[in-house]
Write an enzyme that holds these catalytic residues in place. Sequence first.
Site, PDB file in Angstrom:
ATOM      1  N   LYS A   1      -3.435   6.482  -9.373  1.00 39.79           N
ATOM      2  CA  LYS A   1      -3.412   5.395 -10.351  1.00 39.79           C
ATOM      3  C   LYS A   1      -2.779   5.815 -11.667  1.00 39.79           C
ATOM      4  O   LYS A   1      -2.600   4.988 -12.563  1.00 39.79           O
ATOM      5  CB  LYS A   1      -4.832   4.854 -10.578  1.00 39.79           C
ATOM      6  CG  LYS A   1      -5.352   4.129  -9.335  1.00 39.79           C
ATOM      7  CD  LYS A   1      -6.795   3.733  -9.428  1.00 39.79           C
ATOM      8  CE  LYS A   1      -7.420   3.511  -8.061  1.00 39.79           C
ATOM      9  NZ  LYS A   1      -6.818   2.435  -7.285  1.00 39.79           N
TER      10      LYS A   1
ATOM     11  N   LYS B   1      -1.712   6.752   3.496  1.00 34.83           N
ATOM     12  CA  LYS B   1      -2.796   5.972   4.077  1.00 34.83           C
ATOM     13  C   LYS B   1      -2.649   4.521   3.674  1.00 34.83           C
ATOM     14  O   LYS B   1      -2.267   4.216   2.548  1.00 34.83           O
ATOM     15  CB  LYS B   1      -4.149   6.523   3.604  1.00 34.83           C
ATOM     16  CG  LYS B   1      -4.354   7.984   3.982  1.00 34.83           C
ATOM     17  CD  LYS B   1      -4.133   8.228   5.459  1.00 34.83           C
ATOM     18  CE  LYS B   1      -4.153   9.696   5.822  1.00 34.83           C
ATOM     19  NZ  LYS B   1      -3.519   9.948   7.125  1.00 34.83           N
TER      20      LYS B   1
ATOM     21  N   LYS C   1      -4.641  -1.218  -0.018  1.00 41.84           N
ATOM     22  CA  LYS C   1      -4.253  -2.432  -0.742  1.00 41.84           C
ATOM     23  C   LYS C   1      -3.433  -2.056  -1.964  1.00 41.84           C
ATOM     24  O   LYS C   1      -2.429  -2.667  -2.267  1.00 41.84           O
ATOM     25  CB  LYS C   1      -5.504  -3.152  -1.253  1.00 41.84           C
ATOM     26  CG  LYS C   1      -6.392  -3.712  -0.205  1.00 41.84           C
ATOM     27  CD  LYS C   1      -7.534  -4.454  -0.907  1.00 41.84           C
ATOM     28  CE  LYS C   1      -8.822  -4.367  -0.132  1.00 41.84           C
ATOM     29  NZ  LYS C   1      -9.864  -3.624  -0.862  1.00 41.84           N
TER      30      LYS C   1
HETATM   31  P1  ATP Z   1      -8.078  -0.035  -2.859  1.00 44.13           P
HETATM   32  O1  ATP Z   1      -6.718   0.553  -2.735  1.00 44.13           O
HETATM   33  O2  ATP Z   1      -8.187  -1.171  -3.813  1.00 44.13           O
HETATM   34  O3  ATP Z   1      -9.166   1.004  -3.014  1.00 44.13           O
HETATM   35  P2  ATP Z   1      -8.534   0.006  -0.032  1.00 44.13           P
HETATM   36  O4  ATP Z   1      -7.434  -0.473   0.846  1.00 44.13           O
HETATM   37  O5  ATP Z   1      -8.788   1.460  -0.185  1.00 44.13           O
HETATM   38  O6  ATP Z   1      -8.339  -0.707  -1.431  1.00 44.13           O
HETATM   39  P3  ATP Z   1     -11.345  -0.533  -0.043  1.00 44.13           P
HETATM   40  O7  ATP Z   1     -11.870  -1.883  -0.373  1.00 44.13           O
HETATM   41  O8  ATP Z   1     -11.390   0.543  -1.077  1.00 44.13           O
HETATM   42  O9  ATP Z   1      -9.832  -0.709   0.463  1.00 44.13           O
HETATM   43  O10 ATP Z   1     -12.026   0.026   1.272  1.00 44.13           O
HETATM   44  C1  ATP Z   1     -12.923  -0.738   2.040  1.00 44.13           C
HETATM   45  C2  ATP Z   1     -13.288  -0.006   3.309  1.00 44.13           C
HETATM   46  O11 ATP Z   1     -12.176   0.069   4.192  1.00 44.13           O
HETATM   47  C3  ATP Z   1     -13.735   1.449   3.088  1.00 44.13           C
HETATM   48  O12 ATP Z   1     -14.780   1.716   4.008  1.00 44.13           O
HETATM   49  C4  ATP Z   1     -12.522   2.254   3.447  1.00 44.13           C
HETATM   50  O13 ATP Z   1     -12.860   3.526   3.924  1.00 44.13           O
HETATM   51  C5  ATP Z   1     -11.931   1.411   4.567  1.00 44.13           C
HETATM   52  N1  ATP Z   1     -10.481   1.606   4.622  1.00 44.13           N
HETATM   53  C6  ATP Z   1      -9.594   1.242   3.683  1.00 44.13           C
HETATM   54  N2  ATP Z   1      -8.348   1.578   4.053  1.00 44.13           N
HETATM   55  C7  ATP Z   1      -8.459   2.171   5.266  1.00 44.13           C
HETATM   56  C8  ATP Z   1      -7.517   2.746   6.189  1.00 44.13           C
HETATM   57  N3  ATP Z   1      -6.219   2.788   5.898  1.00 44.13           N
HETATM   58  N4  ATP Z   1      -7.986   3.256   7.353  1.00 44.13           N
HETATM   59  C9  ATP Z   1      -9.311   3.213   7.632  1.00 44.13           C
HETATM   60  N5  ATP Z   1     -10.243   2.693   6.822  1.00 44.13           N
HETATM   61  C10 ATP Z   1      -9.832   2.181   5.644  1.00 44.13           C
END
Ligand code: ATP
Length: 337
Positions: free
Chosen positions: A119, A201, A204
Amino acid sequence: MRKVLLTGDRPSGQLHLGHYVGSIKNRLALQASGDYDCYLLIADVQALTDNFNDPQKVRDNVLEVALDYLACGIDPARTTIAIQSLVPALTELTVYYLNLVTLARLERNPTVKTEIGQKGFGASIPAGFLCYPVSQAADITFCKANVVPVGVDQLPMIEQTREIVRSFNNYYGEVLVEPEALIPEGKLAQRLPGITGINDKMSKSLGNGIYLADDEKVLREKIRQMYTDPEHIHVEDPGHVEGNVVFYYLDVFASDTAQVAELKEHYQRGGLGDVKVKNYLFEVLNAELAPIRERRAELATDPGAVMQVLREGTERANETANATLAEVRQAMRIDYF
Ligand code: ATP
Ligand code: MG
């Protein structure tokens, strides 16, 4: 005693395939087992820790995440879906838990460290962001969750919660429950990669995702852009399947393993073009996503009904949270009247 499941998502965007395989599938399986009281938290307070300058985005995505849940098969009759900011007991618990962690401990959290780098906060880390694992401990403990289905990046958060619970119970008496993380197995023990490369990875915030709401055209285009093997230039060239996102996805999503093995063999030998493999991946993913997409579109025609589900879920969550808070306050000897 019934077991309790809690997990959540930040409304920082719609949900993508990473969420689906990393966490939602486990939630659906446990919801179906009937053995758990299930809670899902739409973590808007946590999303604001790094999106405080864009509150409208967070607000809009509350509905989007709820639509994704319901479209995937989360059933409000069996799972309580709540909006974090509307459960004030969570904020209060967070404040008490903050006394049980040190700044040094918060700074050591490997996931938070990585995110701070991503970030670009540099030395200007919002205090709220550094402390979000503590607010997550409040989320997990308000309903005395035993199991938290999450992606692997969340392990340090569960560990932090367990430490807070032990410390709380040690100082004030056995009130809180130590949770266990439920991580997917096999290839999915790691986070699902994004379309841009095996080491990115899907997230979002990184904009490299395939979203549950993406229509067929967008899905096709994202698969077209998907990272493969940069050395596989001509169809007849031998190609690599390791580090190749398309084959990684086939391993995760395709049920016909014999067909995948054959494609891999052909690709490595040479003579199989990326387009063909990508077309196959499109068929596989679209078969899984089409029903979700259709349900989602239908649900989206009545946002009022979805918000009503959240309103009722939030009410139920408040009842549970207030009961835990009363126990916490009593244990901490701050139950004056
Ligand atoms: P941000 O970037 O805003 O943190 P994010 O895509 O990481 O968003 P979160 O809302 O932080 O999403 O994560 C929600 C859940 O989804 C968590 O349990 C996280 O481990 C899981 N998760 C997110 N992205 C992945 C991924 N690429 N593969 C497996 N699990 C994921
Ligand atoms: Mg995240």
